[in-house]
Enzyme design. Structure first.
Site, short mmCIF file in Angstrom:
data_model
loop_
_atom_site.label_atom_id
_atom_site.label_comp_id
_atom_site.label_asym_id
_atom_site.label_seq_id
_atom_site.Cartn_x
_atom_site.Cartn_y
_atom_site.Cartn_z
CB ALA A 1 -0.92 -0.01 1.21
CE LYS A 2 5.56 0.25 -3.31
NZ LYS A 2 4.86 -1.00 -3.62
NE ARG A 3 -2.81 3.31 2.35
CZ ARG A 3 -3.26 2.83 1.19
NH1 ARG A 3 -2.50 2.80 0.12
NH2 ARG A 3 -4.50 2.37 1.10
#
Lengths: 275, 275
Positions: B96-98
């Site tokens: 999700a590359k949060r």
């Protein structure tokens, strides 16, 4: 929305305020939990109705909705739709800090611009050009790229200097201008950065800057304006907690409105010289 | 899942394969769209059942699900639940590359670890320490921090050198080790980076690396192993498109299984010296 339309809204409403919808079910008035089927949405719509005349933008923070799973996701979609339909002159920023390889950023763009129908999405720059470009395929839609953020962790990497003394955030500002113009790209610059706004303006004189960190995070509006305002205003100053959680009684929306109004009135003074 | 448990699974299954579930409704076999109420979920479960014995991890890519709004979000949740219940030894990575300021990353952590119940989430480092730390409050849960990614845009910022010749990705590797150990943190290092794995291992000799980019993006498994494997394997090699879209006939799951098996058999050879 175009840059010119946004500036027209700012002049007409005498405000460059963005209200951050960081809606946390633990912080909203407890009576909403008892009375409302969808308390997050009920809270948001009350806040929006109360503050719309004092602001030009809303910034729902995706994380807060995602933390409630499907129900939260629905509340986010409904909130954006509510703003779009009832207040079509509001600039809606999906604050999601996305960014991935090209084929994946394409999907995030579909989510933000086709499914959610936001006007803008915040994007993280670490993965470079192909992680950013898919968001630019949508006319009149915006990306807001992280440059110099408002948090303590901004010191960890964003200020790293190369051999020529150029800092990472400066490289982000320069490089990203090869990908898009100021008609489709803004930057996130934290209000806590004070005089750094003057540095930012060296690289991005004409861009709009989305400025979080006024209020709860301690940034000063006067400083932001002093160092960051340009001839088309060039600022969207966000306040979340200081407005939406100003009061947790039945008067919460009324109090939120008066907090928003205070900021708007201060902004009106700063805007006088432009209008 | 602990690091030791993950390594035990790798030894037992003779595999360090992660299957990426980048499920795109435009690319799945068209008969699923006619026959299934939830074609994304139907596709995923068929792929999972076919490949589970050849891999130790699954990596659903959040963007692909988000692009379908509520229905996509539900399919993502159901997919993760399906893996958790039916294959509890699989390590589930929410890709999700949060990453955001502390109070917001806290919410992303709730979403990934409490709502979705994934084992790990991918995180972008640009905002620094307080954007990463909230994910570390969950015992036996992992963050997988972007270090050196597989895409062309990785050249834009990740290789910027400071005065001492230290590159941004090296700074990320060093600094982040002040926040967490290799029992809770992995790094994303793209398979396209070849010999750079040797550089990565100077800074992170013991960490697991999540390696995308084998297959469709052109990375070589042999090179990754040569420069990246450590005494506890230390690699989770992801393949998405090359497995899940190998075939779009009614045999798609069978073909996906044989593609996964090919990779697993190659991995088994590389693992021999460790086991």
């Amino acid at each position: 929305m175009t840059k010119q339309e946004l500036f027209e809204n700012i002049k007409r409403k005498k405000s460059f305020l963005c209200v951050g919808l960081d809606t946390d079910i633990k912080k909203i008035p407890s009576f909403l939990l008892d009375e409302e089927e969808d308390p997050i949405y009920a809270f948001n719509t009350a806040i929006i109705d109360a503050t719309a005349k004092y602001c030009v933008a809303y910034k729902p923070n995706s994380a807060f909705y995602e933390s409630h799973g499907i129900e939260g996701y629905k509340a986010l979609q409904k909130t954006i739709e509510y703003i779009r339909i009832k207040y079509p002159d509001q600039f809606i920023i999906l604050d999601a800090k996305r960014g991935d390889i090209g084929n994946t950023s394409e999907m995030y763009a579909v989510s933000a611009f086709e499914d959610m129908k936001a006007n803008a999405i915040t994007v993280a720059p670490y993965m470079g050009e192909d992680s950013v470009k898919p968001f630019l395929k949508y006319p009149k839609k915006w990306i807001i790229l992280l440059a110099l953020t408002s948090n303590k962790g901004s010191l960890d990497f964003q200020l790293i200097e190369d051999k020529n003394g150029e800092r990472l955030f400066e490289k982000v500002l320069k490089k990203s201008q090869e990908w898009a113009t100021d008609e489709q790209m803004m930057y996130v610059v934290g209000a806590t950065q004070g005089e750094m706004f003057a540095e930012i303006r060296k690289y991005a004189p004409n861009h709009f800057l989305l400025v979080p960190g006024v209020g709860a995070q301690g940034g000063s509006l006067a400083e932001v304006v002093k160092y960051g305002m340009n001839s088309q205003c060039g600022l969207l100053v966000n306040s979340s907690r200081a407005i939406i959680y100003a009061d947790n009684t039945v008067d919460f929306a009324y109090t939120a409105a008066s907090e928003a109004k205070k900021l708007q009135e201060e902004m009106a003074v700063y805007l006088e010289k432009l209008i």
